[in-house]
Each structure stands twice: as C-alpha cells, then as structure tokens.
Design an enzyme around this catalytic site. Sequence first.
Site, PDB file in Angstrom:
ATOM      1  N   ARG A  90       7.229   0.334   2.007  1.00 61.34           N
ATOM      2  CA  ARG A  90       7.042  -0.713   3.009  1.00 61.34           C
ATOM      3  C   ARG A  90       5.887  -1.629   2.630  1.00 61.34           C
ATOM      4  NH1 ARG A  90       4.982   3.981   5.776  1.00 61.34           N
ATOM      5  NH2 ARG A  90       2.932   3.659   6.735  1.00 61.34           N
ATOM      6  N   CYS A 109      -3.638 -18.426  14.515  1.00 62.64           N
ATOM      7  CA  CYS A 109      -3.294 -17.731  15.761  1.00 62.64           C
ATOM      8  C   CYS A 109      -3.413 -18.721  16.914  1.00 62.64           C
ATOM      9  CB  CYS A 109      -4.232 -16.553  16.011  1.00 62.64           C
ATOM     10  SG  CYS A 109      -3.987 -15.151  14.909  1.00 62.64           S
ATOM     11  N   ASP A 163     -12.351  -2.197  14.317  1.00 61.20           N
ATOM     12  CA  ASP A 163     -12.718  -2.187  12.900  1.00 61.20           C
ATOM     13  C   ASP A 163     -14.152  -2.669  12.688  1.00 61.20           C
ATOM     14  OD1 ASP A 163     -10.315  -1.204  11.810  1.00 61.20           O
ATOM     15  OD2 ASP A 163      -9.373  -3.176  12.043  1.00 61.20           O
ATOM     16  N   ASP A 178      -8.372   3.209  11.479  1.00 61.02           N
ATOM     17  CA  ASP A 178      -7.867   2.624  10.240  1.00 61.02           C
ATOM     18  C   ASP A 178      -8.945   2.823   9.187  1.00 61.02           C
ATOM     19  OD1 ASP A 178      -5.786   1.452   8.906  1.00 61.02           O
ATOM     20  OD2 ASP A 178      -5.689  -0.309  10.208  1.00 61.02           O
ATOM     21  N   ARG A 216      -9.020  -9.591  10.614  1.00 50.08           N
ATOM     22  CA  ARG A 216      -8.807 -10.425   9.424  1.00 50.08           C
ATOM     23  C   ARG A 216      -9.584 -11.736   9.515  1.00 50.08           C
ATOM     24  NH1 ARG A 216      -2.995  -8.734   9.761  1.00 50.08           N
ATOM     25  NH2 ARG A 216      -2.903  -6.863   8.475  1.00 50.08           N
ATOM     26  N   ARG A 229       0.827  -1.210   0.000  1.00 45.38           N
ATOM     27  CA  ARG A 229       0.000   0.000   0.000  1.00 45.38           C
ATOM     28  C   ARG A 229       0.864   1.263   0.000  1.00 45.38           C
ATOM     29  NH1 ARG A 229      -4.537  -0.481   4.128  1.00 45.38           N
ATOM     30  NH2 ARG A 229      -5.469  -1.499   2.313  1.00 45.38           N
ATOM     31  N   TYR A 230       1.949   1.217   0.738  1.00 47.38           N
ATOM     32  CA  TYR A 230       2.825   2.377   0.853  1.00 47.38           C
ATOM     33  C   TYR A 230       4.065   2.160  -0.008  1.00 47.38           C
ATOM     34  CZ  TYR A 230      -0.197   3.279   4.860  1.00 47.38           C
ATOM     35  OH  TYR A 230      -1.281   3.496   5.671  1.00 47.38           O
ATOM     36  N   CYS A 256     -11.306  -9.791  15.721  1.00 46.38           N
ATOM     37  CA  CYS A 256     -10.225  -9.918  14.737  1.00 46.38           C
ATOM     38  C   CYS A 256     -10.542  -9.167  13.445  1.00 46.38           C
ATOM     39  CB  CYS A 256      -9.981 -11.389  14.436  1.00 46.38           C
ATOM     40  SG  CYS A 256      -8.712 -11.658  13.168  1.00 46.38           S
ATOM     41  N   LYS A 273      -3.919   4.657   8.272  1.00 46.47           N
ATOM     42  CA  LYS A 273      -4.041   4.967   9.700  1.00 46.47           C
ATOM     43  C   LYS A 273      -4.134   6.472   9.891  1.00 46.47           C
ATOM     44  CE  LYS A 273      -1.485   0.809  10.984  1.00 46.47           C
ATOM     45  NZ  LYS A 273      -1.413   0.294   9.589  1.00 46.47           N
ATOM     46  N   CYS A 324      -9.144 -13.717  18.748  1.00 51.46           N
ATOM     47  CA  CYS A 324      -9.822 -12.541  19.290  1.00 51.46           C
ATOM     48  C   CYS A 324     -11.166 -12.385  18.582  1.00 51.46           C
ATOM     49  CB  CYS A 324      -8.978 -11.293  19.073  1.00 51.46           C
ATOM     50  SG  CYS A 324      -7.298 -11.390  19.744  1.00 51.46           S
TER      51      CYS A 324
END
Length: 393
Positions: A124, A133, A302, A339, A142, A120-121, A140, A346, A137
């Site tokens: 990076r 995982c 999110d 986000d 994702r 995206r950037y 989550c 961000k 959570c």
Amino acid sequence: MLQTIEFNIQNKLLTREALDAYDPSAESWQKQFARRYTHHCELNDVLNNVENVDQTVYGKFAVSITPYVAQLMDRDDPMCPIRLQYMPTFAEETKPGFVTMLDQLGEEGDTVPGTSIVHRYPRRVLFLVSNACATLCRFCTRKRMVSQPTGSVHKDEIERSIDYIAANTQIQDVLLSGGDPLTFSDERLDYILGEIRRRAPHVRFLRMGSRMIVQLPTRITPELCAVLEKHRLQMVNTHINHPKEITPLLRERVKVLQKAGIMMGLQTVCLKGVNDDVDVMRELFLQAIEMGIRPYYVYSTDMVEGAHHFIVPYQRMLELYEGLRGWISGPAVPTFIVDGLGGLGKLPIIPIYVKEEELPDGSGTTVKCRNYAGKTVEMPGLGRDYALPTHSN
C-alpha cells in the site's frame, strides 16, 4: 495585486452580524473557499478575546479558516474547542527542551524520488496529491508542505506518481491525501482517479483522506459523488475532533456521500484542552457511529513544531481508552495509536486486560483477566503447560 486584495476583503464576513447571517448552503463551495479568513485581525470584529499574535507565528504556519468553521467558534471563549484547533496563538512558540521535527514521521525518507508517493508498506502507498487545505489545523502533521509554496505537489509529480502505481503491480491499496484532495476540482479528481483505475487494475482498495468534509461540508455535491462513484472510490476517512464539529449540515452531506456507496471512517487527534475528556470522546464517537461513520484511529499529537501544547500524555490516553471500551458500543471504539517517529509506523496504545503470570510452584502459567469495570477472573486453562483434568469412566 491591489484589486485582488480589495476583492478578497470585500468578500470576507468581517462582522459578527454578517457571519451569523451567512448561509453556507446558499452558495458554491468555491465562493466559500474564497471567503476564508487568512489573518487573525480579520476576526477582531467577529470574535472577542482574539489573541494578537505577531508575524513570527505566521512565519512558521499560515492561517486559513472558512466562514463555516468560524460560525462554530464561541464568540467569547478563547478556550472554545473549535477556536483552539484553528486560531493562532503564542503557545505555538518553540518550547525549550521540546524536540520538534519538520518530518517527524519520516515520510520523505520513504518518498519515491520524483513522485509524491510515500511507499512504506509492501502493498500500500500514500499518494500526496495536494498541499492545500480548506482550513489549517494548528497541530498539522505536514506543516513542512501544507499550504507552503515550496511544498506544492506539481502536475508532473502527480503524473510520475500514477506511473509508479501503474508499474508496481504489488500495490493493492492507494490512499489519496495531502493537504486535502477535495480542494481539487471535480474535473481534476476525475482525471486522477480515472487514470489510477485505468492504468492500475491491480489496485483493489482506493481511498481518500479529507478534513474538508468537516471544514466545508458543501464541498460534498451530487457532482462530486458521481465522480467518486464512477471510479469506485471505496472509502473516505474524515477527521473530527469534537462533537461541536458535527452539525446538521455535515450530517446532511455525509448522507449524500454514503448514497454513492462509499464507506466512511473517522480519524481523530487527541488534543489537550479539546477532547482529552472521556465524556467528550464518548459523545463524539457515538455521534459518528449514528451517522454511519466508523471510528478508526485516535492519534497522539505528533511532535511537530507549534503543537507541543496539544500533546496528551501517554497515561492519559490509556485512561481515555479505558473510559470508552465497555462503556460505549464496540464498533464505536477506535484504536488509539502513536505514530512512531522516523517512520516506525502506527503503534497501538492498549491497556492490559489479559496477562500471563507464572504459577507459584513453577509448573507453568496462569492467565489473569479483568474487564472494563475492574472485575477480574483467573483462567489457568489458557496458561502454558496447563494439564487438562482427566475424567474417569
């Protein structure tokens, strides 16, 4: 298949007495990983007041809880901040009028075809190496891929991802995430990190995100640290949402990681009922900085399916930030962010402490400032078209 199920049940701690007697540091992290609870019914004799959700909840997102995390849960209180983060609930059912998305951050649109690289950037990339995982959570971000068979990151995708990093010399920063990279064996991590370092010398900053450090601290071993140090992994961002997650075992294993020369940062998600409280956040970030972990980001929850009941309103997030800045040490104050949907990135949530206003006579502007305690001062010298006073000899 029947033998496998029986083995898994036999290795799970199905009573409170068995769980309380369990010492996570007494066996390997792999054996603890195999002891994970994968259904709320397995916790009926471990916790009281377990919500009896039906399979519609499991159809949207699986359950996975390590014994270590279960030990942190209050035996009776369903509003325990650890239970709220990991136990399934009917509150996850879709809320009428609430918009949810499978990929609310627009990562798939920025994913390089044939790889698991989100680019995206300009300089990076995010390298999604795993879909697993240690503990799942409920909020989550994702869910579209984490612990879902259809979301698995295949070996050939990882190879093509490393090829992409190696071929793009403008990439200076690589973040390994998922899922959780530490669900991989030391040998697998050794290979991935080694190939990035060998084939992409232009990568100046190599880092990793892992919640497994908090969910299964015994994953941090001298052998793992030797691999990370060997390949100059410079930073690990972990994820802690409540002071109750900071235990003597976690502190001990964090020190082991830091002795390998690895910087540590903290990411937190602002969760209603878990940490949307000034005193809780102050204590969390002060304990983090005591451990040598620098608070980095506090994310808004999110807009992912099943997480609407965790969302803290924007105005409350501003109040939480105001309750930190000036009240605790500056290095312990993270940046609060949203986000942005669809890949906007961000975006900082920052109260207004300094603002510029027009002067009544229209001759320019003045700057009005306030501090954390509400004291104010006017600084016209910072305004536009302000004429400095002249001094005669």
